[in-house]
Design an enzyme around this catalytic site. Structure first.
Site, short mmCIF file in Angstrom:
data_model
loop_
_atom_site.label_atom_id
_atom_site.label_comp_id
_atom_site.label_asym_id
_atom_site.label_seq_id
_atom_site.Cartn_x
_atom_site.Cartn_y
_atom_site.Cartn_z
N TYR A 188 -1.77 89.69 35.52
CA TYR A 188 -3.05 89.46 34.94
C TYR A 188 -4.18 90.37 35.30
O TYR A 188 -4.18 90.58 36.54
CB TYR A 188 -3.36 87.96 35.29
CG TYR A 188 -2.36 87.03 34.42
CD1 TYR A 188 -2.89 86.51 33.14
CD2 TYR A 188 -1.29 86.43 34.98
CE1 TYR A 188 -2.29 85.36 32.35
CE2 TYR A 188 -0.54 85.47 34.40
CZ TYR A 188 -1.03 84.99 33.09
OH TYR A 188 -0.29 83.99 32.61
N TYR B 147 6.66 86.61 36.31
CA TYR B 147 5.97 86.86 37.36
C TYR B 147 6.27 85.61 38.43
O TYR B 147 6.74 84.50 37.98
CB TYR B 147 4.35 87.15 37.33
CG TYR B 147 3.77 85.83 36.80
CD1 TYR B 147 3.31 84.85 37.46
CD2 TYR B 147 3.57 86.10 35.19
CE1 TYR B 147 2.51 83.75 36.77
CE2 TYR B 147 2.61 84.68 34.83
CZ TYR B 147 2.23 83.85 35.64
OH TYR B 147 1.35 82.77 34.89
N ARG C 56 7.64 82.38 36.96
CA ARG C 56 7.32 81.74 35.60
C ARG C 56 8.05 82.45 34.37
O ARG C 56 8.18 83.66 34.58
CB ARG C 56 5.71 81.84 35.23
CG ARG C 56 4.76 80.86 36.14
CD ARG C 56 4.86 79.59 35.94
NE ARG C 56 5.47 78.86 34.81
CZ ARG C 56 4.71 78.67 33.70
NH1 ARG C 56 3.44 79.06 33.72
NH2 ARG C 56 5.29 78.21 32.49
N HIS D 110 5.69 84.20 29.28
CA HIS D 110 4.70 83.14 28.42
C HIS D 110 3.30 83.70 27.81
O HIS D 110 2.77 84.67 28.45
CB HIS D 110 4.41 81.69 28.88
CG HIS D 110 3.59 81.88 30.36
ND1 HIS D 110 4.09 82.25 31.46
CD2 HIS D 110 2.34 81.86 30.56
CE1 HIS D 110 3.03 82.22 32.55
NE2 HIS D 110 2.17 82.09 31.93
N HIS E 40 -0.49 82.04 26.84
CA HIS E 40 -1.37 80.92 26.90
C HIS E 40 -1.98 80.85 25.46
O HIS E 40 -2.50 81.84 25.00
CB HIS E 40 -2.34 81.00 27.85
CG HIS E 40 -1.90 81.12 29.21
ND1 HIS E 40 -1.68 80.03 30.00
CD2 HIS E 40 -1.37 82.10 30.03
CE1 HIS E 40 -1.02 80.23 31.36
NE2 HIS E 40 -0.91 81.60 31.27
#
Lengths: 235, 173
Positions: free
Chosen positions: A104, A143, A153, A156, A158
């Site tokens: 991120y 990640y 995870r 995905h 959000h």
């Protein structure tokens, strides 16, 4: 249906609990006392109204910097309806995600994967009159997180939705079909109902795919319906 | 017809959609009684919750193009949030009831797979005595977890405890 009618309770098993042993961050953050039921009032049945004039759209996440981000360009599109199948028009949809390497653009993300200066990772679009939305992005990467040994995870994106009343406020995550990490993810598996879990998984869609340009994925979103359930009305 | 889409946690990196100005609900030129609403969020160990998104919605005063009625604030490294907004007035309740002035709160964070919901009321409001929610809470200590205290001119504070001693009253809506 009145636009201030209360929203229906959630169907059993379709929403995750606040206390979920397999997800470590819930341990100190879930209330120990039962939630106190509140009869909905205008404070819950009405909600904010956003417009692109004051909240400008960011419909192409690959065009937010000087250069193009690395990764596989994709199109994500779908429809926002309520539980009665009614489209929710002109509603704001916020999205955010990791870059193609699974990192991120966030100071607290210390995953040892390359940052991408061309991918801030924020999007914001509005549904049309029929509830359809669409944005262009790159496919995020998986990640690691420290929830348990070798925890990763699933890939995905959000999502944040507001609907027409504050009781419809929804934060969720869209996944990709075939991701082997889904079977191992305690956040995804916090949802007891298998059908409700599966509806968080987007589907490859050739009609959304654009030739010579980008693969398309469909992700439809359902917000709580207002008033009595059709089932109850039938009795 | 499918049931409503499942909630998932907002996670620790939601700040990619943070816009600090959203915490000031008067930024579009709203006129009225400006107030500051602050608070600190702590977890079951008493530690600051430093990665939460706190959202408010208020039905009063009515939202319009100069007053969104909605705001979002990140908690800082000490777990604190801060809004600037207009002081709400009484809000119609169900039937012939009247609700005391309040803000609706949605709390989102890593570790919260669904949003936590609560309210902020204001100490000293006469309507607090007859508000349907407040008057339904028998324990005064629990009731107090929903009532902000004045900390200065036009400034109000209400701390939120997610778990344990002094746990905030959270609502099922």
């Amino acid at each position: 249906m009145s636009d201030t009618a209360p929203f229906r309770p959630f169907a059993a098993g379709t929403q995750p609990p606040l206390d979920h042993a397999a997800y470590g961050s819930t341990h100190l953050r879930h209330p120990k006392r039962a939630l106190r039921p509140l009869a909905q009032t205008v404070s819950e049945t009405t909600g904010p109204h956003f417009t692109p004039a004051l909240f400008p759209e960011i419909g192409d996440l690959t065009k937010q910097a000087k250069g193009e981000p690395l990764g596989e360009r994709i199109i994500v599109a779908g429809r926002v309806t309520d539980e009665d199948g009614r489209p929710i028009p002109n509603t704001m949809v916020e999205v955010w995600q990791a870059n193609a390497a699974g990192r991120y653009a966030h100071p607290r993300d210390t995953h040892d994967a390359p940052a991408d200066p061309n991918f801030p990772g924020e999007g914001r679009v509005f549904t049309d009159a029929q509830g359809h939305y669409r944005f262009v992005t790159i496919k995020p990467g998986a990640y690691p997180w420290r929830n348990h040994h070798n925890a990763w995870r699933p890939v995905h994106i959000h999502f944040s939705l507001f609907g027409t009343g504050f009781a419809q406020r929804l934060i969720t995550q869209m996944y990709f079909s075939g991701d082997p990490l889904l079977a191992l993810d305690p956040i995804y598996h916090g949802i007891a109902d298998a059908g409700a879990r599966d509806r968080l998984v987007s589907r490859f869609d050739l009609d959304i795919t654009e030739p010579e340009w980008a693969l398309g994925y469909r992700f439809d979103i359902v917000l709580r319906g207002r008033g009595a359930t059709p089932f109850e009305e039938a009795h | 017809m499918p049931a409503a889409t499942a909630s998932q946690t907002i996670g620790p990196y939601w700040h990619l959609i943070e816009h600090k100005e959203w915490a000031d609900l008067t930024r579009f030129g709203a006129e009225g009684e400006r107030i500051e609403v602050t608070g600190r969020i702590t977890d079951g160990a008493g530690d600051a919750v430093v990665d939460a998104a706190v959202e408010i919605w208020q039905a009063s005063p009515p939202a319009d193009e100069r007053f969104p009625g909605y705001g979002r604030s990140a908690t800082d490294s000490d777990g604190r949030f801060r809004f600037v907004t207009l002081k709400p007035e009484a809000v119609p309740g169900n039937g012939n009831q009247t609700q005391a002035p309040h803000l609706s709160v949605v709390l989102l964070a890593r570790g919260l797979m669904t949003a936590l919901r609560t309210r902020v009321y204001f100490q000293g409001e006469a309507l607090n005595e007859t508000d349907p929610l407040l008057s339904s809470i028998e324990d005064p200590a629990e009731r107090a977890t929903l009532i902000a205290k004045p900390i200065g001119a036009g400034a109000w504070n209400l701390d939120i405890r997610l778990q344990g001693a002094g746990e905030t009253v959270f609502l099922e809506v």
